[in-house]
Motif scaffolding. Structure first.
Motif, short mmCIF file in Angstrom:
data_model
loop_
_atom_site.label_atom_id
_atom_site.label_comp_id
_atom_site.label_asym_id
_atom_site.label_seq_id
_atom_site.Cartn_x
_atom_site.Cartn_y
_atom_site.Cartn_z
N LYS A 40 0.72 -1.35 -0.02
CA LYS A 40 -0.01 -0.08 -0.10
C LYS A 40 0.71 1.41 -0.19
O LYS A 40 0.65 2.31 -0.65
CB LYS A 40 -0.95 -0.15 1.24
CG LYS A 40 -2.01 -0.97 1.18
CD LYS A 40 -3.01 -0.96 2.39
CE LYS A 40 -4.06 -1.84 2.22
NZ LYS A 40 -4.93 -1.84 3.30
N LYS A 41 1.85 1.30 0.89
CA LYS A 41 2.66 2.69 0.77
C LYS A 41 3.25 2.77 -0.58
O LYS A 41 3.33 3.84 -0.90
CB LYS A 41 3.78 2.32 2.09
CG LYS A 41 3.54 2.39 3.44
CD LYS A 41 4.63 2.30 4.18
CE LYS A 41 4.26 2.45 5.85
NZ LYS A 41 5.38 2.61 6.31
N ASN A 42 3.87 1.75 -1.01
CA ASN A 42 4.63 2.32 -2.58
C ASN A 42 3.75 2.45 -3.44
O ASN A 42 3.98 3.31 -4.30
CB ASN A 42 5.58 0.75 -2.72
CG ASN A 42 6.71 0.59 -1.77
OD1 ASN A 42 7.15 1.50 -1.26
ND2 ASN A 42 7.19 -0.57 -1.84
N LEU A 43 2.47 1.70 -3.42
CA LEU A 43 1.47 1.96 -4.55
C LEU A 43 1.23 3.70 -4.40
O LEU A 43 0.98 4.23 -5.43
CB LEU A 43 0.27 1.09 -4.48
CG LEU A 43 0.47 -0.36 -5.16
CD1 LEU A 43 -0.79 -1.03 -4.69
CD2 LEU A 43 0.88 -0.15 -6.49
N LYS A 44 0.67 3.99 -3.27
CA LYS A 44 0.40 5.22 -3.03
C LYS A 44 1.42 6.36 -3.58
O LYS A 44 1.18 7.32 -4.12
CB LYS A 44 0.15 5.41 -1.35
CG LYS A 44 -0.46 6.89 -1.16
CD LYS A 44 -0.86 7.22 0.52
CE LYS A 44 -1.12 8.51 0.43
NZ LYS A 44 -1.42 8.84 2.10
N LYS A 45 2.39 6.08 -3.00
CA LYS A 45 3.77 7.02 -3.57
C LYS A 45 3.80 6.98 -5.20
O LYS A 45 3.99 7.92 -5.70
CB LYS A 45 5.13 6.61 -2.77
CG LYS A 45 6.36 7.34 -3.16
CD LYS A 45 7.36 6.95 -2.27
CE LYS A 45 7.74 5.50 -2.49
NZ LYS A 45 8.94 5.02 -1.97
N ASN A 46 3.64 5.98 -5.69
CA ASN A 46 3.90 5.65 -6.97
C ASN A 46 2.86 6.28 -7.88
O ASN A 46 3.02 7.03 -9.02
CB ASN A 46 4.31 4.20 -7.59
CG ASN A 46 5.39 3.67 -6.84
OD1 ASN A 46 6.26 4.37 -6.60
ND2 ASN A 46 5.55 2.30 -7.08
N ILE A 47 1.53 5.90 -7.50
CA ILE A 47 0.70 6.63 -8.09
C ILE A 47 0.54 7.92 -8.00
O ILE A 47 0.03 9.06 -9.04
CB ILE A 47 -0.76 5.91 -7.82
CG1 ILE A 47 -0.80 4.61 -8.30
CG2 ILE A 47 -2.07 6.77 -8.12
CD1 ILE A 47 -1.88 3.81 -7.91
N GLU A 48 0.98 8.43 -6.99
CA GLU A 48 1.00 10.23 -6.89
C GLU A 48 1.92 10.94 -7.54
O GLU A 48 1.97 11.90 -8.40
CB GLU A 48 1.02 10.56 -5.21
CG GLU A 48 -0.04 10.57 -4.43
CD GLU A 48 0.15 10.60 -2.94
OE1 GLU A 48 1.32 10.86 -2.41
OE2 GLU A 48 -0.91 10.73 -2.25
N LYS A 49 3.30 9.97 -7.84
CA LYS A 49 4.15 10.58 -8.66
C LYS A 49 3.61 10.45 -10.19
O LYS A 49 3.97 11.29 -10.93
CB LYS A 49 5.46 9.85 -8.47
CG LYS A 49 6.18 10.30 -7.19
CD LYS A 49 7.66 9.48 -7.28
CE LYS A 49 8.35 9.86 -5.96
NZ LYS A 49 9.49 9.23 -5.88
N ILE A 50 3.26 9.29 -10.71
CA ILE A 50 2.97 9.17 -11.93
C ILE A 50 1.83 10.16 -12.31
O ILE A 50 2.05 10.75 -13.45
CB ILE A 50 2.32 7.79 -12.14
CG1 ILE A 50 3.82 6.92 -12.04
CG2 ILE A 50 2.04 7.65 -13.56
CD1 ILE A 50 3.51 5.23 -11.84
#
Length: 97
Positions: free
Chosen positions: A38-48
């Motif tokens: 969940k942590k990595n997905l949240k960070k990645n989607i916010e960046k992309i």
């Protein structure tokens, strides 16, 4: 552990009747890799996509056995993530990344 690129964590969008109904509630459904959290997905989607993610729910569909024409076939499982966005924001899945 091997470092994963931000674009590698998302396999693609899930476009079904249920996922399009969820889009009216500011929710987007993605198919993700098996090691995603969940942590990595949240960070990645916010960046992309440059949006604010409120919540991430992960669903793990397990491998199952299906009978086709009298033969047993294995259907590979996958992991999908339901991303809840801040009200008023959206992701246009038709344009791509």
């Amino acid at each position: 552990m091997k470092k994963i690129n931000i674009y590698d964590s998302i396999v693609g969008p899930v476009i079904t009747e249920k996922s399009t109904n969820l889009s009216s509630l500011n929710k987007i459904v993605f198919k993700v890799i098996d090691t995603a959290n969940k942590k990595n997905l949240k960070k990645n989607i916010e960046k992309i996509f440059k949006v604010n993610v409120i919540k991430v729910n992960i669903i793990n569909n397990k491998t199952r056995i299906k009978s086709t024409r009298g033969k047993k076939v294995r259907v590979k499982g996958f992991k999908k993530a339901i991303i809840t966005l801040k009200k008023g924001q959206n992701i246009d899945l038709t344009t791509g990344i």
